[in-house]
Design a protein around this motif. Sequence first.
Motif, PDB file in Angstrom:
ATOM      1  N   TYR A 170      48.385  54.023  41.698  1.00  0.00           N
ATOM      2  CA  TYR A 170      48.614  54.639  40.857  1.00  0.00           C
ATOM      3  C   TYR A 170      49.234  53.643  39.851  1.00  0.00           C
ATOM      4  CZ  TYR A 170      51.338  57.974  37.947  1.00  0.00           C
ATOM      5  OH  TYR A 170      51.949  58.600  36.750  1.00  0.00           O
ATOM      6  N   ALA A 171      49.996  52.817  40.150  1.00  0.00           N
ATOM      7  CA  ALA A 171      50.817  51.928  39.247  1.00  0.00           C
ATOM      8  C   ALA A 171      49.713  50.973  38.317  1.00  0.00           C
ATOM      9  CB  ALA A 171      51.873  50.761  40.040  1.00  0.00           C
ATOM     10  N   THR A 172      48.615  50.710  39.225  1.00  0.00           N
ATOM     11  CA  THR A 172      47.620  49.836  38.428  1.00  0.00           C
ATOM     12  C   THR A 172      46.970  50.777  37.406  1.00  0.00           C
ATOM     13  OG1 THR A 172      47.197  48.584  40.523  1.00  0.00           O
ATOM     14  CG2 THR A 172      45.401  48.486  38.973  1.00  0.00           C
ATOM     15  N   ARG A 173      46.431  51.935  37.698  1.00  0.00           N
ATOM     16  CA  ARG A 173      45.898  52.726  36.927  1.00  0.00           C
ATOM     17  C   ARG A 173      46.712  53.068  35.806  1.00  0.00           C
ATOM     18  NH1 ARG A 173      44.866  57.667  39.609  1.00  0.00           N
ATOM     19  NH2 ARG A 173      46.545  58.838  38.435  1.00  0.00           N
ATOM     20  N   VAL A 174      48.052  53.304  35.848  1.00  0.00           N
ATOM     21  CA  VAL A 174      48.877  53.696  34.545  1.00  0.00           C
ATOM     22  C   VAL A 174      48.983  52.291  33.740  1.00  0.00           C
ATOM     23  CG1 VAL A 174      51.441  54.183  33.881  1.00  0.00           C
ATOM     24  CG2 VAL A 174      50.197  55.375  35.939  1.00  0.00           C
ATOM     25  N   ALA A 175      49.383  51.274  34.353  1.00  0.00           N
ATOM     26  CA  ALA A 175      49.325  49.888  33.602  1.00  0.00           C
ATOM     27  C   ALA A 175      47.893  49.624  33.032  1.00  0.00           C
ATOM     28  CB  ALA A 175      49.505  48.710  34.553  1.00  0.00           C
ATOM     29  N   THR A 202      52.205  43.258  42.246  1.00  0.00           N
ATOM     30  CA  THR A 202      52.094  41.745  42.397  1.00  0.00           C
ATOM     31  C   THR A 202      50.976  41.415  43.336  1.00  0.00           C
ATOM     32  OG1 THR A 202      53.603  42.152  43.948  1.00  0.00           O
ATOM     33  CG2 THR A 202      54.567  41.567  41.895  1.00  0.00           C
ATOM     34  N   SER A 203      50.331  42.679  44.079  1.00  0.00           N
ATOM     35  CA  SER A 203      49.145  42.565  44.910  1.00  0.00           C
ATOM     36  C   SER A 203      48.207  43.397  44.808  1.00  0.00           C
ATOM     37  CB  SER A 203      49.677  41.857  46.492  1.00  0.00           C
ATOM     38  OG  SER A 203      50.171  42.841  46.877  1.00  0.00           O
ATOM     39  N   ALA A 204      47.034  43.254  45.343  1.00  0.00           N
ATOM     40  CA  ALA A 204      46.118  44.072  45.161  1.00  0.00           C
ATOM     41  C   ALA A 204      46.228  45.117  46.509  1.00  0.00           C
ATOM     42  CB  ALA A 204      44.645  43.551  45.358  1.00  0.00           C
ATOM     43  N   PRO A 205      45.982  46.405  46.107  1.00  0.00           N
ATOM     44  CA  PRO A 205      46.001  47.440  47.246  1.00  0.00           C
ATOM     45  C   PRO A 205      44.620  47.351  48.008  1.00  0.00           C
ATOM     46  CG  PRO A 205      46.040  48.363  44.995  1.00  0.00           C
ATOM     47  CD  PRO A 205      45.899  46.916  44.895  1.00  0.00           C
ATOM     48  N   TYR A 206      44.917  47.615  49.281  1.00  0.00           N
ATOM     49  CA  TYR A 206      44.053  47.674  50.230  1.00  0.00           C
ATOM     50  C   TYR A 206      42.381  48.280  49.706  1.00  0.00           C
ATOM     51  CZ  TYR A 206      40.916  48.236  54.505  1.00  0.00           C
ATOM     52  OH  TYR A 206      39.881  47.998  55.261  1.00  0.00           O
ATOM     53  N   LEU A 208      55.497  42.410  33.436  1.00  0.00           N
ATOM     54  CA  LEU A 208      56.176  43.378  32.113  1.00  0.00           C
ATOM     55  C   LEU A 208      55.130  44.675  31.745  1.00  0.00           C
ATOM     56  CD1 LEU A 208      57.444  40.460  29.896  1.00  0.00           C
ATOM     57  CD2 LEU A 208      58.831  42.128  31.216  1.00  0.00           C
ATOM     58  N   ALA A 209      54.140  44.392  31.944  1.00  0.00           N
ATOM     59  CA  ALA A 209      53.196  45.575  31.854  1.00  0.00           C
ATOM     60  C   ALA A 209      53.103  46.468  33.064  1.00  0.00           C
ATOM     61  CB  ALA A 209      51.654  44.952  31.735  1.00  0.00           C
ATOM     62  N   GLY A 210      53.932  46.155  34.035  1.00  0.00           N
ATOM     63  CA  GLY A 210      53.727  47.084  35.278  1.00  0.00           C
ATOM     64  C   GLY A 210      52.639  47.042  36.419  1.00  0.00           C
ATOM     65  N   ASN A 213      42.389  38.925  40.447  1.00  0.00           N
ATOM     66  CA  ASN A 213      41.878  39.591  41.622  1.00  0.00           C
ATOM     67  C   ASN A 213      42.581  39.673  42.754  1.00  0.00           C
ATOM     68  OD1 ASN A 213      39.337  40.488  40.420  1.00  0.00           O
ATOM     69  ND2 ASN A 213      38.809  38.463  40.640  1.00  0.00           N
ATOM     70  N   TYR A 214      43.604  38.716  42.935  1.00  0.00           N
ATOM     71  CA  TYR A 214      44.649  38.641  43.934  1.00  0.00           C
ATOM     72  C   TYR A 214      45.690  39.820  43.733  1.00  0.00           C
ATOM     73  CZ  TYR A 214      48.487  37.515  46.868  1.00  0.00           C
ATOM     74  OH  TYR A 214      49.619  37.631  47.561  1.00  0.00           O
ATOM     75  N   ARG A 215      45.917  40.099  42.443  1.00  0.00           N
ATOM     76  CA  ARG A 215      46.819  41.182  42.046  1.00  0.00           C
ATOM     77  C   ARG A 215      46.114  42.374  42.111  1.00  0.00           C
ATOM     78  NH1 ARG A 215      51.659  39.489  38.407  1.00  0.00           N
ATOM     79  NH2 ARG A 215      51.928  41.724  38.401  1.00  0.00           N
ATOM     80  N   GLY A 216      44.892  42.568  42.116  1.00  0.00           N
ATOM     81  CA  GLY A 216      43.923  43.764  42.029  1.00  0.00           C
ATOM     82  C   GLY A 216      43.939  44.244  40.473  1.00  0.00           C
ATOM     83  N   ILE A 217      44.209  43.540  39.730  1.00  0.00           N
ATOM     84  CA  ILE A 217      44.259  44.057  38.268  1.00  0.00           C
ATOM     85  C   ILE A 217      42.570  44.290  37.765  1.00  0.00           C
ATOM     86  CG2 ILE A 217      44.762  43.077  35.991  1.00  0.00           C
ATOM     87  CD1 ILE A 217      47.256  41.889  37.410  1.00  0.00           C
ATOM     88  N   PRO A 218      42.310  45.290  37.334  1.00  0.00           N
ATOM     89  CA  PRO A 218      40.938  45.502  36.657  1.00  0.00           C
ATOM     90  C   PRO A 218      40.955  44.767  35.356  1.00  0.00           C
ATOM     91  CG  PRO A 218      42.230  47.344  36.588  1.00  0.00           C
ATOM     92  CD  PRO A 218      43.079  46.644  37.209  1.00  0.00           C
TER      93      PRO A 218
END
Length: 105
Positions: free
Chosen positions: A1-6, A91-95, A86-88, A32-37
């Motif tokens: 959820y946090a990744t989607r919002v950010a 720190t690591s990618a969800p499974y 800072l963008a929310g 990619n380690y942080r799972g950031i699209p």
Amino acid sequence: YATRVAAERYPVTLYTMARCLDPCRQARELLNYRGIPFAEKMANTAEEQDELAARLGSEVSIPSLFVGTQSFRGFEATGWNNLLDLAGYPTSAPYGTKPSGIFSP
């Protein structure tokens, strides 16, 4: 959820070049380690580099990271992590997160 919002609030774009090897690989790995699209844009032509320079407001530095309207020129893990924190972004990618970006062997 946090990744989607950010990602909705602060989309991430990575600018690279074909001749950028190690720093660009490290940049992709960190994201990619942080799972950031993220979207990856190549700045290989003079026109693409001019567009990036205008967006940066200064000379081109590869790799460059944009998180929303904020940018960071050059790869520096600590600086990139601070900007992403800072963008929310987590720190690591969800499974089960799939990697983003362009991959080259």
